[in-house]
Structure formats: structure tokens, C-alpha cells
Design a protein around this motif. Structure first.
Motif, PDB file in Angstrom:
ATOM      1  N   LYS A 260     -43.449 -28.873  20.673  1.00 44.08           N
ATOM      2  CA  LYS A 260     -44.905 -28.873  20.488  1.00 44.08           C
ATOM      3  C   LYS A 260     -45.478 -27.456  20.614  1.00 44.08           C
ATOM      4  CE  LYS A 260     -45.624 -33.621  22.089  1.00 44.08           C
ATOM      5  NZ  LYS A 260     -46.242 -34.492  23.135  1.00 44.08           N
ATOM      6  N   ILE A 261     -44.982 -26.708  21.583  1.00 46.53           N
ATOM      7  CA  ILE A 261     -45.480 -25.338  21.758  1.00 46.53           C
ATOM      8  C   ILE A 261     -45.123 -24.484  20.546  1.00 46.53           C
ATOM      9  CG2 ILE A 261     -45.291 -23.267  23.170  1.00 46.53           C
ATOM     10  CD1 ILE A 261     -44.749 -25.103  25.558  1.00 46.53           C
ATOM     11  N   LEU A 262     -43.892 -24.596  20.084  1.00 48.96           N
ATOM     12  CA  LEU A 262     -43.475 -23.823  18.910  1.00 48.96           C
ATOM     13  C   LEU A 262     -44.268 -24.231  17.671  1.00 48.96           C
ATOM     14  CD1 LEU A 262     -39.606 -23.851  19.485  1.00 48.96           C
ATOM     15  CD2 LEU A 262     -41.146 -21.894  19.726  1.00 48.96           C
ATOM     16  N   ALA A 263     -44.531 -25.540  17.534  1.00 47.23           N
ATOM     17  CA  ALA A 263     -45.309 -26.002  16.390  1.00 47.23           C
ATOM     18  C   ALA A 263     -46.730 -25.447  16.431  1.00 47.23           C
ATOM     19  CB  ALA A 263     -45.325 -27.527  16.346  1.00 47.23           C
ATOM     20  N   TYR A 264     -47.333 -25.363  17.635  1.00 51.29           N
ATOM     21  CA  TYR A 264     -48.680 -24.791  17.745  1.00 51.29           C
ATOM     22  C   TYR A 264     -48.672 -23.307  17.382  1.00 51.29           C
ATOM     23  CZ  TYR A 264     -52.982 -23.017  19.788  1.00 51.29           C
ATOM     24  OH  TYR A 264     -54.179 -22.378  19.969  1.00 51.29           O
ATOM     25  N   LEU A 265     -47.675 -22.584  17.852  1.00 50.33           N
ATOM     26  CA  LEU A 265     -47.600 -21.154  17.530  1.00 50.33           C
ATOM     27  C   LEU A 265     -47.380 -20.936  16.040  1.00 50.33           C
ATOM     28  CD1 LEU A 265     -45.419 -19.868  20.515  1.00 50.33           C
ATOM     29  CD2 LEU A 265     -47.903 -19.743  20.269  1.00 50.33           C
ATOM     30  N   ALA A 266     -46.660 -21.857  15.405  1.00 51.77           N
ATOM     31  CA  ALA A 266     -46.415 -21.712  13.964  1.00 51.77           C
ATOM     32  C   ALA A 266     -47.682 -21.919  13.152  1.00 51.77           C
ATOM     33  CB  ALA A 266     -45.340 -22.696  13.519  1.00 51.77           C
ATOM     34  N   ARG A 267     -48.670 -22.651  13.719  1.00 48.97           N
ATOM     35  CA  ARG A 267     -49.915 -22.896  12.987  1.00 48.97           C
ATOM     36  C   ARG A 267     -50.932 -21.765  13.128  1.00 48.97           C
ATOM     37  NH1 ARG A 267     -48.990 -28.204  15.010  1.00 48.97           N
ATOM     38  NH2 ARG A 267     -50.447 -27.853  16.729  1.00 48.97           N
ATOM     39  N   LEU A 268     -50.618 -20.747  13.896  1.00 45.77           N
ATOM     40  CA  LEU A 268     -51.524 -19.603  14.007  1.00 45.77           C
ATOM     41  C   LEU A 268     -51.603 -18.859  12.685  1.00 45.77           C
ATOM     42  CD1 LEU A 268     -50.417 -18.175  17.490  1.00 45.77           C
ATOM     43  CD2 LEU A 268     -52.428 -19.572  17.000  1.00 45.77           C
ATOM     44  N   SER A 269     -52.647 -18.073  12.533  1.00 50.56           N
ATOM     45  CA  SER A 269     -52.786 -17.274  11.316  1.00 50.56           C
ATOM     46  C   SER A 269     -51.674 -16.228  11.256  1.00 50.56           C
ATOM     47  CB  SER A 269     -54.154 -16.590  11.283  1.00 50.56           C
ATOM     48  OG  SER A 269     -54.283 -15.674  12.364  1.00 50.56           O
ATOM     49  N   ASP A 270     -51.463 -15.724  10.047  1.00 49.52           N
ATOM     50  CA  ASP A 270     -50.393 -14.734   9.871  1.00 49.52           C
ATOM     51  C   ASP A 270     -50.635 -13.507  10.740  1.00 49.52           C
ATOM     52  OD1 ASP A 270     -49.291 -16.440   8.067  1.00 49.52           O
ATOM     53  OD2 ASP A 270     -50.045 -15.400   6.290  1.00 49.52           O
ATOM     54  N   THR A 271     -51.878 -13.082  10.822  1.00 45.46           N
ATOM     55  CA  THR A 271     -52.185 -11.886  11.613  1.00 45.46           C
ATOM     56  C   THR A 271     -51.916 -12.123  13.093  1.00 45.46           C
ATOM     57  OG1 THR A 271     -53.868 -11.254  10.002  1.00 45.46           O
ATOM     58  CG2 THR A 271     -53.964 -10.209  12.172  1.00 45.46           C
ATOM     59  N   ASP A 272     -52.379 -13.262  13.616  1.00 42.35           N
ATOM     60  CA  ASP A 272     -52.169 -13.559  15.033  1.00 42.35           C
ATOM     61  C   ASP A 272     -50.684 -13.745  15.344  1.00 42.35           C
ATOM     62  OD1 ASP A 272     -54.884 -13.439  15.359  1.00 42.35           O
ATOM     63  OD2 ASP A 272     -55.186 -15.605  15.261  1.00 42.35           O
ATOM     64  N   ARG A 273     -49.983 -14.416  14.448  1.00 39.25           N
ATOM     65  CA  ARG A 273     -48.561 -14.643  14.701  1.00 39.25           C
ATOM     66  C   ARG A 273     -47.768 -13.330  14.657  1.00 39.25           C
ATOM     67  NH1 ARG A 273     -47.763 -17.224  10.754  1.00 39.25           N
ATOM     68  NH2 ARG A 273     -46.410 -15.880   9.523  1.00 39.25           N
ATOM     69  N   ASP A 274     -48.065 -12.487  13.665  1.00 35.41           N
ATOM     70  CA  ASP A 274     -47.357 -11.202  13.576  1.00 35.41           C
ATOM     71  C   ASP A 274     -47.660 -10.326  14.789  1.00 35.41           C
ATOM     72  OD1 ASP A 274     -46.339 -12.039  11.193  1.00 35.41           O
ATOM     73  OD2 ASP A 274     -47.797 -10.967   9.959  1.00 35.41           O
ATOM     74  N   THR A 275     -48.908 -10.357  15.239  1.00 32.82           N
ATOM     75  CA  THR A 275     -49.270  -9.590  16.431  1.00 32.82           C
ATOM     76  C   THR A 275     -48.536 -10.120  17.660  1.00 32.82           C
ATOM     77  OG1 THR A 275     -51.461  -9.155  15.484  1.00 32.82           O
ATOM     78  CG2 THR A 275     -51.193  -8.827  17.860  1.00 32.82           C
ATOM     79  N   LEU A 276     -48.399 -11.425  17.745  1.00 31.35           N
ATOM     80  CA  LEU A 276     -47.737 -12.045  18.891  1.00 31.35           C
ATOM     81  C   LEU A 276     -46.246 -11.703  18.936  1.00 31.35           C
ATOM     82  CD1 LEU A 276     -48.687 -14.008  21.167  1.00 31.35           C
ATOM     83  CD2 LEU A 276     -47.741 -15.864  19.803  1.00 31.35           C
ATOM     84  N   LEU A 277     -45.638 -11.527  17.764  1.00 32.88           N
ATOM     85  CA  LEU A 277     -44.198 -11.291  17.687  1.00 32.88           C
ATOM     86  C   LEU A 277     -43.837  -9.820  17.573  1.00 32.88           C
ATOM     87  CD1 LEU A 277     -43.140 -14.187  15.285  1.00 32.88           C
ATOM     88  CD2 LEU A 277     -42.895 -14.103  17.760  1.00 32.88           C
ATOM     89  N   LEU A 278     -44.796  -8.933  17.808  1.00 32.69           N
ATOM     90  CA  LEU A 278     -44.478  -7.505  17.715  1.00 32.69           C
ATOM     91  C   LEU A 278     -43.412  -7.100  18.730  1.00 32.69           C
ATOM     92  CD1 LEU A 278     -47.959  -5.816  17.129  1.00 32.69           C
ATOM     93  CD2 LEU A 278     -46.023  -5.917  15.553  1.00 32.69           C
ATOM     94  N   SER A 279     -43.464  -7.663  19.920  1.00 34.57           N
ATOM     95  CA  SER A 279     -42.487  -7.347  20.952  1.00 34.57           C
ATOM     96  C   SER A 279     -42.496  -8.476  21.974  1.00 34.57           C
ATOM     97  CB  SER A 279     -42.805  -6.008  21.631  1.00 34.57           C
ATOM     98  OG  SER A 279     -44.048  -6.080  22.312  1.00 34.57           O
ATOM     99  N   ALA A 280     -41.472  -8.472  22.839  1.00 28.05           N
ATOM    100  CA  ALA A 280     -41.404  -9.490  23.881  1.00 28.05           C
ATOM    101  C   ALA A 280     -42.565  -9.343  24.857  1.00 28.05           C
ATOM    102  CB  ALA A 280     -40.066  -9.391  24.619  1.00 28.05           C
TER     103      ALA A 280
END
Length: 702
Positions: A260-280
Motif C-alpha cells: 500500500k505504501i509503495l502504491a501510494y508513492l507510485a501515484r505521486l506526480s513525476d516531479t515529486d517522485r523524482d525529487t523523492l528518489l534523488l537520494s536515500a
């Protein structure tokens, strides 16, 4: 002979060796322990360098978080993970004592504390767990190669531990000289060198290969291909498999909350998701109120940065259920490939591996404790080792599976069948149905033997392929020998026919069960597909709504930007018009100034001319209009010379009159730069001219 016959011969030799050393309690006890192990589940030692991911991979293989995982080196004691009906921890001391640690549940913290004991206090831990993944195999976690525990007890102790196992799963990020030396030490004995079929090398932490990006696994696979072709490493192992152990463990133990957590993160916008995955660090500390940082920290520790990024890509690519995501992550991590290789290389060939372990135990005892009378045992050992064609079959079959040996496509499949990949019966080796007649089996065996004899004299094959052809050829010869022996014994032929009929009936029953199972599986998959379709439709509807909202927002943004652009254009045009008007006015003012200056200059020049003219008239009026003294002198003396001078004076006077306008113009020009007014002084270097005011002008003086 089959692997069962090989195992029986090896077991018989082990028992005779144990009887020969019955007067040596230590040796006989050690051999008895090896004999009892032949009836236990297959033992696989998981070894490697410090922090190579041994505990993580063990958890991934058994499907539960049982082995403790820490950022620091913890494993100081060899730990056995085996199946048991109830949770149990047994502590073995170096003196042979066994202590039972009472536990109701297996806690990783308790196991971690026990693993941290010194090797001189605890020789091994035995963890029994009712985990289904431990029913067929026993996993042995060893201290890291070159770790403090190994340095304290010596490398021979670790080699001794590995000799107790039937197979080895060796983990390394990339092979180093230390790894190569360790594998060589494990395979020092003659039996190990002759039968290199019990080692698989796994490139753990494959997600950290190179720069650790999306191409990390592809780079790790290229490295594995290079090491498969390395003859130094292929002498110890045939399989080199890249594995992401952390992702395999997380996918094996993934919960519904994780999905469920991964599914919620996958629904974020491209900008928010890319920003979130920039680094650990950004993934944990980013401002995301819906998923607290503590939950993201736990998710990062379980899946890793690569695993989270891959999970989000799969969810956005159409994966809709937790089961689908789990299966995809298992494939990505390489754990599925590793499990299949362990099953085909170790579990399905456990009889051959057990026979290898038995002969290895005999070899170690005969070499470490020689005594008079062992020559007969040594001779029998050599005969078993030489005639163990099954090991050669397994070695070539492993090389074919790993891609180290390749034949043409039809010969490749036939070679695997003849080597026993599909079964050990003549029908299975020849690829025939169990109901085939004896004559058909004989004809097919003869044709197969002829084909491989042609390959044996093929000059285009290298040494490795020629050795493999000889092994396959011998397997084909053994099939024909088996058929001849069966035909020469009518009773055996009848038994074979009865066995064929029984196998046919059994095959028919298995086919029926397989059909029913396939129908049930098909129905289950249809139900899952329907659920997945409904989930996909709902997801598509949600994505369509989000896309429509995004489109409207984009159109509004474009309209706003267009309005701002129009206002900016109007402002720019007004500014350009203002600047043009200012420039025009400035040009007109400059032209007016220049005209005024020109007019003033003209007026000053005219005034200067006027003043110069007045000064010339005044000067002429003050001069005496009479004759000059020279003229008077010439006239008075009436001398010829005087008359010529007068004539020359008259001539020059005429010329001066003609040049007078030009000189006047010249004086006018020079007067502009000279001082004007009544006090102007004539230039002493310029001759003054006097014009006679008489009409004739013949008496002008100069």
C-alpha cells in the motif's frame, strides 16, 4: 550405473573405512557422523567475505527474517539453520557439550547475541525452525572469509566446516585473490578436484555494481559472463549468478502494508517522485505528511534505494496486485534464478552430492591418518572415483546449463537428455515415450551413438568440447549396454516390460492429475486475471481522471502564460515607442542646435568681413595719395634706368590689379581667424598695397 548405485557404493566404502578405524574412537566417531548425515537433508554452506550479504540471502532463500542482519560484522560462530517441528536453539561447545536454549519463538536478537560469542566458547549454533523452506535443505552460515573469527581459528577450521557440507554457495561482490585462494583451499583434495559440481558463486549486492543506477544488474550480468569464461574460476564452479539479496529478502517477506505504501508513492506526480528518489537521505527527510519519515526509513532499510525505485516503476507500468509485484521483484533480484539453480544443481542431484561427501570423508581419513593395511581401501577408493561416470555427467550438464559449453541447438538438447537432465531411464535419455518398444529404443540408441561418434572426431571442436562429447558418448554407450543386458535376460526383460507398463499407467495417472491441476490453475489464473483486469480498469479510470485534471491545469497555465506574454509584449511596444519619440526629439534638438551654431558662425564671419573692410578703407584714407619717394627720384633724374623701372612698375601694377580679386578673397578667408575691430594690426610680413583712386590706375604704388 545410476546415482543411487553410486551412492550405495560410496556408502559401503565409508562403512568399511569406519570398521577399519574402529580402534580409533575419534576417527570412527567422525566417520559415523558422516554416515548418519547421508540420510539427512542436503547441507549447503553459505560463505563469503565479511558483509557480503550472507544473512540477508539466507532470509531470502527460506522466506522469513530469521538470520540477524547488521551493518557491522556479527557472525563469529558457525550457525546451522535446519528444519524442526518446534523452534529450538542448540549451542555446541568446543568440548562436545550441547546446551538447549529454551525459546518459544525464534528472536533474531537472541540469535545475534549467541552469534557474537567467541569461537573458543561456542563451536556452532543449531537453529531449528518449522519453516517450509528448510525441509529439503540445511543452510550453514559461516564467519566471513578473512574475518576476525577465521583469523583466530585459522583458515583450516573454515575449510573443515565447508568439508562438512554437501554444497557451497559462495557470495562475493566481485572475485578477489582472497576468494580464489579460499576456493582453492576448499578443493585441495583429490575428490574435490575431480568433482567440481558442488559450488555456486553468487555476485551479491549486484545493485551496487558500477554507479548503482538502473543499469547495475546488466553490468553485473556482463561481469558474470566474463567470469564464466575464466578457466581459473570455472575449475571450482560452473554457475555465476548476480543477486540483489536485500531486494530478494524484502520481496519474499513483503506485507500488504508495504504494498500500500509503495502504491501510494507510485501515484505521486513525476516531479515529486523524482525529487523523492534523488537520494536515500532525500527519501527519508522529504516533506511528505501522508507517509511519515519513520515509515519511509523502515521501507528504505528493507527494500533499499534500488528496490524502491524498481517497485515504483513496476507499479506505474501496470502491476496492480501485491502478488504480481512480489513476483516481478523476485525476478529482478535474481533470487528466482538462484533458487532454480540451487534446485537443479543441488537438490535434484543430492544423491551424487552425498556420494561425493562420503568419498571426500574417506579421502580425508586415508590421507590424514594412514596406517598399514589401507592399500585395499585406497584401491577401492580409486576404482569408485574412476568409474563414477555420473559425476562427469553432472559436470558437463552444469557446463551446458551455465553456457560454458555450447553445441548446435539439436545436439545441445540431446546432450542434456543423454546426460540425465530429463531422467535416468533409457527412454528418458533417448527422448522416447515410456511405452516405446524395445526395438524402437535400440534403433534410437544406435542412431544416437552414431551421431555422437561423428562429433567425437570433429576437428573444429576444442578440448573442452571434445571432453564433453566423450562424456555424452559414454552415456549413449551405457544406454545400449543396458538394453543388451535387458534383452539377454528374459526375466529381466519381462520385469522391464512390466515396469514400462507400470510407468505408463503411472504416467497416465500423473497426466490426469496434471490435467486437473492445470484446469484448477487455469481457473485460479482466470480469477486472478479478472481481478487484475478490474483493478487495472479502476487504475486506468483514476489515471484518466488525473490526466484530465492535469490537462485542464495545463491549459489554464498556458492561458495565464499567454496573457502574461501579451501584457509583456504591449509593455515592450509602449517602451519602444517612448524610446523612439525621445530619440526623435533629441535628434531634432541636436539639428536645431547645430543650425543655430552654424548661423552664429555665419553672422560672426560676416561681422568679421565687415570689420575688416572698414579697417582697410580707413587705412587707405590716411595714406598720402602722392608719389612714392622712389618714383619721384626716378622722374627727377630722367634716367633710362628710371624709365624702365617705371614701365616695370606699371606692368607689375597691372598684374596686381588682375590678382587683386583673388588676394581679396584670400584676405577675406584669413580675416575670419584674425582679430577684428578698429584696433586690428596688419601683418608686418604681408606687403601692403595701395590702389590709386584715379580712374586709370596707372599710378598705383605697391
Amino acid at each position: 550405473m545410476s546415482t543411487e548405485a553410486l551412492l550405495e557404493r560410496a556408502k559401503g566404502l565409508l562403512m568399511r573405512t569406519m570398521t577399519f578405524y574402529r580402534d580409533d574412537p575419534r576417527t570412527s566417531t567422525w566417520l559415523r557422523d558422516r554416515l548418519e548425515r547421508l540420510d539427512q537433508p542436503l547441507r549447503i554452506a553459505v560463505s563469503g567475505r565479511v558483509k557480503s550479504g550472507k544473512s540477508t540471502l539466507i532470509n531470502a532463500l527460506i522466506g522469513t527474517d530469521l538470520a540477524p542482519t547488521d551493518a557491522e560484522e556479527r557472525t563469529q560462530v558457525t550457525t546451522f539453520y535446519q528444519y524442526g517441528p518446534e523452534p529450538k536453539i542448540l549451542v555446541h561447545t568446543p568440548h562436545g557439550a550441547v546446551q538447549n536454549v529454551p525459546v518459544s519463538t525464534l528472536d533474531s536478537a537472541t540469535i545475534r547475541d549467541l552469534q557474537h560469542w567467541r569461537p573458543d566458547e561456542v563451536s556452532r549454533l543449531v537453529i531449528e525452525s518449522p519453516t517450509p523452506g528448510l525441509q529439503a535443505i540445511t543452510l550453514i552460515e559461516t564467519p566471513g572469509v578473512a574475518s576476525a573469527a577465521v583469523q583466530e581459528t585459522g583458515r583450516s577450521a573454515l575449510a573443515q566446516i565447508l568439508s562438512e557440507s554437501d554444497a557451497v554457495l559462495y557470495l562475493t561482490r566481485y572475485p578477489r585473490q582472497t576468494d580464489l585462494q579460499f576456493l582453492q583451499s576448499v578443493n585441495e583434495l583429490q575428490t574435490a578436484r575431480c568433482v567440481p559440481i558442488n559450488t555456486i558463486v553468487a555476485f551479491s549486492r549486484a545493485d551496487e555494481t558500477g554507479d548503482g543506477g538502473a543499469d547495475a544488474l546488466a553490468a553485473a550480468e556482463r561481469i558474470a559472463d566474463r567470469y564464466r569464461a575464466d578457466p581459473t574460476l570455472s575449475a571450482f564452479a560452473q554457475h555465476f549468478i548476480p543477486v540483489v539479496g536485500l531486494l530478494g529478502q524484502a520481496s519474499s517477506t513483503m506485507t500488504e502494508d508495504d504494498f500500500k505504501i509503495l502504491a501510494y508513492l507510485a501515484r505521486l506526480s513525476d516531479t515529486d517522485r523524482d525529487t523523492l528518489l534523488l537520494s536515500a537521505e532525500r527519501f527519508v527527510k522529504a516533506g511528505l505528511e501522508a507517509v511519515p519519515s519513520e515509515i519511509r526509513q523502515r521501507l528504505l532499510e528493507r527494500f533499499g534505494h534500488y528496490g524502491i525505485a524498481r517497485s515504483l516503476d513496476l507499479l506505474r507500468g501496470g502491476v496492480g496486485t501485491a502478488q504480481q509485484l512480489q513476483q516481478e521483484l523476485l525476478e529482478t533480484s535474481g533470487l528466482t534464478t538462484l533458487q532454480e539453480t540451487l534446485h537443479s544443481q543441488f537438490v535434484e542431484r543430492q544423491d551424487a552430492l552425498r556420494a561425493r561427501s562420503a568419498l571426500l570423508a574417506v579421502d580425508m581419513v586415508l590421507r590424514a591418518n594412514p596406517r598399514p593395511g589401507v592399500q585395499q581401501l585406497l584401491g577401492e577408493f580409486e576404482r569408485v572415483l574412476t568409474n563414477a561416470h555420473e559425476w562427469n555427467e553432472l559436470r558437463v550438464l552444469s557446463a551446458l546449463d551455465a553456457g560454458q559449453i555450447r553445441f548446435a541447438r539439436p545436439l545441445q538438447a540431446e546432450a542434456k537428455r543423454l546426460l540425465g537432465a530429463s531422467g535416468h531411464s533409457p527412454h528418458a535419455r533417448l527422448g522416447l515415450d515410456e511405452t516405446a518398444m524395445v526395438a524402437d529404443v535400440a534403433d534410437e540408441a544406435t542412431a544416437t551413438l552414431s551421431r555422437w561418434r561423428e562429433q567425437a572426431v570433429n576437428p573444429m571442436l576444442d578440448r573442452a568440447h571434445r571432453d564433453a562429447v566423450r562424456t555424452v558418448l559414454r552415456s549413449a554407450e551405457r544406454v545400449i549396454l543396458h538394453q543388451i543386458q535387458t534383452q539377454g535376460n528374459p526375466q529381466q526383460a519381462a520385469q522391464a516390460q512390466a515396469q514400462q507398463q507400470a510407468r505408463a499407467a503411472q504416467a497416465q495417472a500423473q497426466a490426469e492429475r496434471a490435467r486437473q491441476a492445470a484446469e484448477a490453475e487455469q481457473a485460479r489464473r482466470a480469477a486472478e486475471a479478472e481481478q487484475a483486469r478490474q483493478a487495472a480498469e479502476a487504475e486506468q479510470a483514476r489515471q484518466a481522471a488525473e490526466a484530465e485534471q492535469a490537462r485542464q491545469a495545463a491549459e489554464a497555465e498556458r492561458a495565464r502564460q499567454a496573457a502574461e506574454a501579451e501584457r509583456a509584449r504591449q509593455v515592450a511596444e509602449a517602451e519602444q515607442a517612448r524610446q523612439a519619440e525621445q530619440a526623435r526629439q533629441a535628434a531634432e534638438a541636436e539639428q536645431a542646435r547645430q543650425a543655430a551654431e552654424a548661423e552664429r558662425a555665419r553672422q560672426e564671419q560676416a561681422a568679421a568681413h565687415t570689420r575688416q573692410g572698414e579697417g582697410s578703407t580707413s587705412a587707405r584714407s590716411t595714406d598720402t595719395p602722392g608719389k612714392t619717394p622712389a618714383t619721384q627720384f626716378l622722374q627727377q633724374n630722367d634716367h633710362p634706368t628710371g624709365r624702365r623701372a617705371l614701365r616695370e612698375v606699371g606692368t607689375s601694377t597691372g598684374r596686381r590689379r588682375r590678382a587683386e580679386p583673388e588676394q581679396a578673397e584670400s584676405r577675406t578667408r584669413s580675416a575670419v581667424s584674425q582679430p577684428t575691430g578698429s584696433h586690428a594690426k596688419p601683418d608686418p610680413d604681408e606687403p601692403s598695397h595701395y590702389v590709386d583712386p584715379t580712374p586709370s590706375g596707372r599710378h598705383s604704388r605697391g
